[in-house]
Write an enzyme that holds these catalytic residues in place. Structure first.
Site, mmCIF file in Angstrom:
data_model
loop_
_atom_site.group_PDB
_atom_site.id
_atom_site.type_symbol
_atom_site.label_atom_id
_atom_site.label_comp_id
_atom_site.label_asym_id
_atom_site.label_seq_id
_atom_site.Cartn_x
_atom_site.Cartn_y
_atom_site.Cartn_z
ATOM 1 N N GLU A 87 1.855 6.739 -17.383
ATOM 2 C CA GLU A 87 0.516 6.688 -16.764
ATOM 3 C C GLU A 87 0.634 6.280 -15.305
ATOM 4 O O GLU A 87 1.592 5.625 -14.928
ATOM 5 C CB GLU A 87 -0.319 5.569 -17.421
ATOM 6 C CG GLU A 87 -0.588 5.728 -18.859
ATOM 7 C CD GLU A 87 -1.140 4.433 -19.468
ATOM 8 O OE1 GLU A 87 -1.339 3.437 -18.754
ATOM 9 O OE2 GLU A 87 -1.358 4.440 -20.678
ATOM 10 N N LYS A 132 0.164 3.858 -12.279
ATOM 11 C CA LYS A 132 -0.025 2.415 -12.117
ATOM 12 C C LYS A 132 -1.052 2.249 -11.012
ATOM 13 O O LYS A 132 -0.798 2.590 -9.853
ATOM 14 C CB LYS A 132 1.286 1.733 -11.747
ATOM 15 C CG LYS A 132 1.130 0.226 -11.628
ATOM 16 C CD LYS A 132 2.476 -0.437 -11.418
ATOM 17 C CE LYS A 132 2.387 -1.958 -11.452
ATOM 18 N NZ LYS A 132 1.312 -2.536 -10.677
ATOM 19 N N ASP A 136 -3.343 0.515 -8.296
ATOM 20 C CA ASP A 136 -3.201 -0.651 -7.436
ATOM 21 C C ASP A 136 -4.564 -1.303 -7.221
ATOM 22 O O ASP A 136 -5.196 -1.145 -6.182
ATOM 23 C CB ASP A 136 -2.587 -0.216 -6.095
ATOM 24 C CG ASP A 136 -2.068 -1.412 -5.317
ATOM 25 O OD1 ASP A 136 -1.982 -2.506 -5.903
ATOM 26 O OD2 ASP A 136 -1.755 -1.245 -4.127
ATOM 27 N N TYR A 154 -7.168 1.479 -19.233
ATOM 28 C CA TYR A 154 -5.919 2.045 -19.753
ATOM 29 C C TYR A 154 -5.303 1.256 -20.896
ATOM 30 O O TYR A 154 -4.266 1.625 -21.410
ATOM 31 C CB TYR A 154 -4.863 2.149 -18.637
ATOM 32 C CG TYR A 154 -4.719 0.848 -17.871
ATOM 33 C CD1 TYR A 154 -4.159 -0.266 -18.455
ATOM 34 C CD2 TYR A 154 -5.172 0.746 -16.561
ATOM 35 C CE1 TYR A 154 -4.059 -1.461 -17.780
ATOM 36 C CE2 TYR A 154 -5.073 -0.447 -15.870
ATOM 37 C CZ TYR A 154 -4.523 -1.546 -16.485
ATOM 38 O OH TYR A 154 -4.438 -2.725 -15.816
ATOM 39 N N LYS A 167 8.016 1.411 -9.746
ATOM 40 C CA LYS A 167 7.200 1.418 -8.532
ATOM 41 C C LYS A 167 7.768 2.363 -7.477
ATOM 42 O O LYS A 167 8.970 2.427 -7.290
ATOM 43 C CB LYS A 167 7.047 -0.003 -7.994
ATOM 44 C CG LYS A 167 6.197 -0.809 -8.971
ATOM 45 C CD LYS A 167 5.917 -2.216 -8.592
ATOM 46 C CE LYS A 167 5.069 -2.487 -7.432
ATOM 47 N NZ LYS A 167 4.792 -3.926 -7.288
ATOM 48 N N CYS A 212 -11.878 -6.240 30.122
ATOM 49 C CA CYS A 212 -12.020 -4.973 29.415
ATOM 50 C C CYS A 212 -11.303 -3.885 30.216
ATOM 51 O O CYS A 212 -11.564 -3.737 31.410
ATOM 52 C CB CYS A 212 -13.505 -4.640 29.269
ATOM 53 S SG CYS A 212 -13.783 -2.944 28.713
ATOM 54 N N CYS A 261 -14.153 -1.399 31.768
ATOM 55 C CA CYS A 261 -15.141 -1.748 32.797
ATOM 56 C C CYS A 261 -14.796 -3.017 33.564
ATOM 57 O O CYS A 261 -15.496 -3.389 34.501
ATOM 58 C CB CYS A 261 -16.533 -1.860 32.183
ATOM 59 S SG CYS A 261 -16.719 -3.308 31.126
ATOM 60 N N CYS A 272 -15.617 -6.754 24.704
ATOM 61 C CA CYS A 272 -16.186 -6.519 26.024
ATOM 62 C C CYS A 272 -17.693 -6.744 25.845
ATOM 63 O O CYS A 272 -18.315 -6.083 25.025
ATOM 64 C CB CYS A 272 -15.905 -5.076 26.450
ATOM 65 S SG CYS A 272 -17.005 -4.524 27.760
ATOM 66 N N CYS A 277 -20.886 -0.765 29.291
ATOM 67 C CA CYS A 277 -19.474 -0.370 29.460
ATOM 68 C C CYS A 277 -19.349 1.119 29.121
ATOM 69 O O CYS A 277 -19.778 1.553 28.045
ATOM 70 C CB CYS A 277 -18.602 -1.215 28.539
ATOM 71 S SG CYS A 277 -16.910 -0.610 28.395
HETATM 72 S S1 IVH Z 1 -0.487 -1.909 -18.882
HETATM 73 C C1 IVH Z 1 0.583 -5.963 -21.238
HETATM 74 N N1 IVH Z 1 -1.061 0.156 -17.461
HETATM 75 O O1 IVH Z 1 -0.238 -3.592 -13.225
HETATM 76 C C2 IVH Z 1 0.455 -5.436 -19.853
HETATM 77 N N2 IVH Z 1 -1.041 -1.964 -16.397
HETATM 78 O O2 IVH Z 1 1.984 -5.168 -12.317
HETATM 79 C C3 IVH Z 1 -0.327 -4.199 -19.895
HETATM 80 N N3 IVH Z 1 -1.659 -1.888 -14.027
HETATM 81 O O3 IVH Z 1 -1.132 -6.517 -14.965
HETATM 82 C C4 IVH Z 1 -0.487 -3.600 -18.582
HETATM 83 N N4 IVH Z 1 -2.006 0.276 -13.927
HETATM 84 O O4 IVH Z 1 -2.998 -5.057 -13.879
HETATM 85 C C5 IVH Z 1 -0.892 -1.174 -17.468
HETATM 86 N N5 IVH Z 1 -1.598 2.106 -16.340
HETATM 87 C C6 IVH Z 1 -1.429 0.791 -16.343
HETATM 88 C C7 IVH Z 1 -1.625 -0.011 -15.181
HETATM 89 C C8 IVH Z 1 -1.413 -1.382 -15.249
HETATM 90 C C9 IVH Z 1 -2.019 -0.874 -13.250
HETATM 91 C C10 IVH Z 1 -1.565 -3.277 -13.558
HETATM 92 C C11 IVH Z 1 -2.006 -4.326 -14.533
HETATM 93 C C12 IVH Z 1 -0.796 -5.186 -14.731
HETATM 94 C C13 IVH Z 1 -0.072 -4.977 -13.456
HETATM 95 C C14 IVH Z 1 1.376 -5.346 -13.533
#
Ligand code: IVH
Length: 686
Positions: free
Chosen positions: A117, A119, A121, A232, A322, A416, A419, A434, A439
Site C-alpha cells: 500500500e 505509505k 505522509d 488503511y 521509504k 526594500c 523602492c 517593505c 512600492c
Molecule cells: S499500517 C501497526 N499502513 O506510518 C501499524 N501505516 O511510520 C500499522 N502509515 O504509524 C500501520 N500509511 O501512521 C500503515 N498504508 C499504511 C500507512 C501507515 C502511513 C503511517 C502510520 C504509521 C506510520 C509509521
C-alpha cells in the site's frame, strides 16, 4: 568503539532522537528531514544491538522501543481499545527482502501473500464507529492513549458520519479504523501563501501543517484549513470477523462502508512481486491526493499477522519501505530578495543549476531571515537541495566541509530592493516587510493577483503587461485597469491594435465576473478561493462585505456564523476594510460601474436535526469544549442560549451539571449527553 564510548554515544543519540521526536510529533516543527531522522535512529538502534550492556547502562527508556508521542495540552485523552503501533522502516531493497525471509522462517511457509500500500505522509488517527455511527477520532498519542480530536475531525468533509450497511452482513457493534489525516499540496500552498503574506513562519510541508491543524483547540479554525482522511488499518472490531480474513478483504469492506481508502494497493506473492509493486507505486505516487513517502508491505492473511506477532513498537508482519527524497549538492551563487504583494521580503537562493528528481533546479526559497541564520547559509556555500513535500525545492543543509574561508554570514537588507524604503518587522512576525503601499513591486503584484485566473481572470494581463502598465504610470490600483484608454494602449507598439482590443474586451468581460473572484482578487490576507466563495455566497455584494462588523462573522461564544469563516479570517477582513484606501477602492469600482453580486445563500444547515433548535450547555463535556459544541450548533443552524426555558429544545449536559439540568428536568426539556449530541450533528451532515 569501547563500551564506555558506546554508552556515551547511546545517551547522546537518545537525547537527540527524543528531541526530534518532540519537535515532529508534538510541535509539528521538525528541524531535520525525515531521512536524517531515520539515519540517527538507525545509528542508535545499531549501537544498542551491538552494545546491549552499554545500552542498559545508558539508563532510561530508548526512543527505539516506543512510538513517538503526539499528545498535547488542552485535549482529553482516550485509551485505544487496541494499541496503535508504529512501523519498522527501511530504505534498502535487501532489507525488504530480508523482511520476507524472516517471515518465511517465523511462519514456516515458503509462499506468503502480501498487500503493498502507499505509505501516506500524514498523521495517524483512529476512528471509532459504534452501531454504524461515527463517535470518536483519537490521535495515536503514545500508542496506548491519544488525544481526542473528535470536534476537529468533524470538520473533515470526506469523513462519513455513518457507515453504509453492507447487505447481508450483520451490523457492526463497534469498530476502530486506523488511517491518516493529511492535507493536499494545493491546500498547503494556499495556507502557506497566506502565512507568507501575513509575515508568519511557514510550515515546512503538508504533513506538518496537517498535524499542526489537527491539534488546534478551536474547531472553527480547523474548518478553515481543509483536512482530508484516508483509512488503511484495523484496530478493534466487534463482531470479530466482520472485515473478512485478509488485509485485501478489509480494504474492500472499508470502501463498501463508504470510507475513503488508499487510491491503489497491490496483492502480491513473494519478494520479487513485492519489489515490482513498490517500483510501480513509486512511479505513480505523484498522482495521489496525498504525499506518499514510501510503501507499506503487510502480510495479507490476518491469521498469519496474528501468528507473526509484534514487538513493543511495531508489528512483525509489516514493513515500510521509504523512498529516499532526492537530494543534490550545488553552489549557492547568491541570495536575492523578492518583494511580495503585501510587502513581505522573501530571500531566494540563486543556485548553480542542478538536476533533481527529473527537473533542473536553479532557485529555492530560503523562507526568511531567521531561517538563513538558523541553517547558517552563506553565499558561496555548497548546499543540499531537496524537494520538500516532493515538489518545492528547499535548501536543507550546508556542507561545512566545503565552506571557503571567505564565505561570510548573509546580511539581510535593511531597505526594500524595489523602492528603498526602510524595512520593518511587525510584532509577532518573522518576516521583514517593505511598509510602502505604493512600492512599485507591491502595486504590480496586487494588480497581477486581481487579474489572475483565480481572480477576475483578465486574459492578456500577464506579468509583463502589468509591468508595462505600471511603468507607464497608467495603473496604480486595480481600479485604474478600468480607466485604461485605447489611444494610450495603442502607443505600446506597432501592430498592437488586435491585442489592445482583446485586452479591452477582456476587461469589459471581467466586470461581470462572479463576486467571489472580486473578493479573492482583493488579496485580503487568509482569504483564498474557498473562503472567497463562502463570503460571496453569504454577503452577496462587495459593499455588504466591506461594511460587515465582527458580529456578522462571529456570534456568541466565538461561534462562526459563516461556514468556513473563523475568527482569523474575520479579523483579517475587518482589518482590510478598516484601511480607508481599501474602502475607497470599493467605491471607485462602483463608480466605474462594477458592482458584482451573488445570490445570497443563507448558510445551509449542516445537520437536519439541529436547525432552528435552541440548546443550553451545562457541565463539562467529556471531549468537546463549550466553544466547539457551540460552533457545531451554530454552524448547523441552531442557537445557543444561556438559560433554560420552555422554549429550550435540548440541554446538552456534561459532568457536574448544576441547576440548569434540574430546571430542564422540571420543565420536561430533553436532556442529551455528548454522545447523543455527536450523533445528532452527524445526521444528514454527509
Ligand atoms: S499500517 C501497526 N499502513 O506510518 C501499524 N501505516 O511510520 C500499522 N502509515 O504509524 C500501520 N500509511 O501512521 C500503515 N498504508 C499504511 C500507512 C501507515 C502511513 C503511517 C502510520 C504509521 C506510520 C509509521
Amino acid at each position: 568503539m569501547t563500551p564506555a564510548e558506546a554508552q556515551t554515544k547511546i545517551a547522546d543519540l537518545r537525547a537527540q532522537v527524543a528531541r526530534h521526536d518532540e519537535l515532529y510529533h508534538r510541535k509539528a516543527k521538525p528541524e531535520i528531514t525525515d531521512q536524517d531522522y531515520d539515519v540517527l535512529k538507525r545509528e542508535l538502534a545499531d549501537l544498542e544491538t551491538q552494545f546491549p550492556a552499554a545500552a542498559q547502562a545508558a539508563g532510561g527508556e530508548s526512543p527505539t522501543e516506543r512510538v513517538g508521542d503526539d499528545r498535547a495540552e488542552g485535549f482529553q485523552t482516550y485509551r485505544h481499545r487496541q494499541p496503535m503501533q508504529s512501523l519498522d522502516n527501511t530504505y534498502s531493497e535487501t532489507e525488504l527482502r530480508e523482511f520476507h525471509a524472516r517471515l518465511v522462517k517465523l511462519l514456516d511457509r515458503e509462499e506468503l501473500a502480501y498487500v503493498v500500500e502507499p505509505k501516506i505522509d500524514g498523521l495517524a488517527v483512529s476512528l471509532t464507529y459504534e452501531h454504524g455511527k461515527f463517535v470518536r477520532a483519537v490521535t495515536r498519542g503514545n500508542g496506548i492513549e491519544g488525544d481526542d480530536v473528535t470536534a476537529n475531525a468533524l470538520t473533515i468533509e470526506t469523513l462519513p458520519r455513518e457507515l453504509k450497511q453492507i447487505a447481508g452482513e450483520p451490523p457492526l457493534a463497534a469498530i476502530e479504523i486506523r488511517g491518516e489525516i493529511f492535507m493536499t499540496l494545493a491546500e498547503f500552498q494556499r495556507i502557506n501563501r497566506a502565512r507568507e503574506e501575513g509575515g508568519l513562519e511557514l510550515y515546512a510541508n503538508p504533513r506538518n501543517l496537517a498535524a499542526g491543524t489537527l491539534k488546534q483547540l478551536d474547531a472553527a479554525e480547523v474548518a478553515q484549513r481543509r483536512l482530508q482522511i484516508v483509512l488503511y488499518g484495523l484496530g478493534f472490531c466487534e463482531p470479530a470477523g466482520a472485515v473478512g480474513d485478509t488485509q485485501s478483504s478489509y480494504h474492500a469492506r472499508v470502501r463498501a462502508w463508504g470510507l475513503p481508502t488508499v487510491e491503489k494497493f497491490w496483492t502480491v506473492r513473494g519478494p520479487d512481486e513485492i519489489w515490482a509493486a513498490v517500483r510501480e507505486l513509486d512511479a505513480m505516487r505523484g498522482s495521489f491526493a496525498y504525499a506518499t513517502d514510501g510503501a507499506v508491505v503487510k502480510l495479507d492473511s490476518l491469521a498469519q499477522q496474528r501468528d507473526a506477532g509484534k514487538t513493543s513498537k511495531a508489528p512483525r508482519w509489516a514493513m515500510a519501505y521509504k523512498f529516499a527524497a532526492e537530494r543534490a549538492e550545488t553552489r549557492l551563487r547568491a541570495i536575492s530578495i523578492q518583494v511580495g504583494r503585501t510587502g513581505v521580503l522573501t530571500p531566494v537562493a540563486e543556485l548553480e543549476p542542478v538536476q533533481l528528481a527529473g527537473t533542473t533546479v536553479a532557485r529555492a526559497t530560503l523562507h526568511n531571515r531567521d531561517e538563513i541564520a538558523r541553517k547558517d547559509i552563506r553565499v558561496g556555500d555548497w548546499v543540499s537541495v531537496e524537494k520538500a513535500g516532493e515538489v518545492i525545492p528547499a535548501v536543507v543543509a550546508v556542507n561545512l566541509a566545503r565552506r571557503a574561508p571567505e564565505c561570510v554570514a548573509f546580511v539581510f537588507p535593511e531597505k526594500c530592493p524595489a523602492c528603498g524604503s526602510a524595512v520593518v518587522q511587525l510584532e509577532g512576525e518573522v518576516a521583514l516587510r517593505c511598509p510602502n503601499y505604493e512600492c512599485p513591486v507591491q502595486v504590480r503584484r496586487r494588480v497581477q493577483h486581481f487579474a489572475s485566473k483565480a481572480g477576475v481572470d483578465i486574459d492578456g494581463l500577464g506579468e509583463a503587461m502589468v509591468d508595462t502598465l505600471a511603468e507607464k504610470g497608467w495603473v496604480r490600483s486595480v481600479a485604474d485597469l478600468y480607466r485604461l484608454k485605447r489611444e494610450d494602449l495603442l502607443t505600446l507598439g506597432k501592430s498592437v491594435e488586435k491585442s489592445t482590443d482583446n485586452l479591452l474586451a477582456a476587461l469589459e468581460r471581467s466586470k461581470g465576473a462572479e463576486l467571489w473572484r472580486f473578493v479573492h482578487g482583493l488579496g485580503i490576507t487568509h482569504v483564498g478561493v474557498a473562503a472567497a466563495k463562502d463570503l460571496a455566497g453569504h454577503f452577496g455584494s462587495l459593499d455588504a462585505l466591506a461594511t460587515a462588523k465582527f458580529e456578522d462573522f462571529i456570534g456568541e461564544k466565538k461561534a462562526t456564523r459563516i461556514a468556513g469563516i473563523g475568527e482569523t479570517i474575520a479579523l483579517a477582513i475587518l482589518e482590510f476594510f478598516n484601511q480607508p484606501r481599501n474602502r475607497a477602492l470599493i467605491g471607485e469600482l462602483a463608480s466605474l460601474g462594477i458592482t458584482p453580486a451573488a445570490a445570497v445563500k443563507t448558510a445551509g444547515p449542516v445537520s437536519t436535526l439541529l436547525a432552528g433548535k435552541t440548546f443550553v450547555l451545562t457541565g463539562t463535556l467529556p471531549t468537546l469544549t463549550r466553544e466547539a459544541a457551540a460552533a457545531l450548533i451554530e454552524s448547523a443552524g441552531g442557537k445557543v442560549s444561556g438559560s433554560v426555558s420552555k422554549k429550550t429544545s435540548y440541554v446538552l449536559a456534561g459532568a457536574e451539571a448544576g441547576s440548569k439540568l434540574e430546571k430542564a428536568q422540571a420543565l420536561g426539556v430533553a436532556v442529551i449527553d455528548e454522545a447523543e449530541f455527536t450523533r445528532m450533528v452527524s445526521v444528514g451532515a454527509n
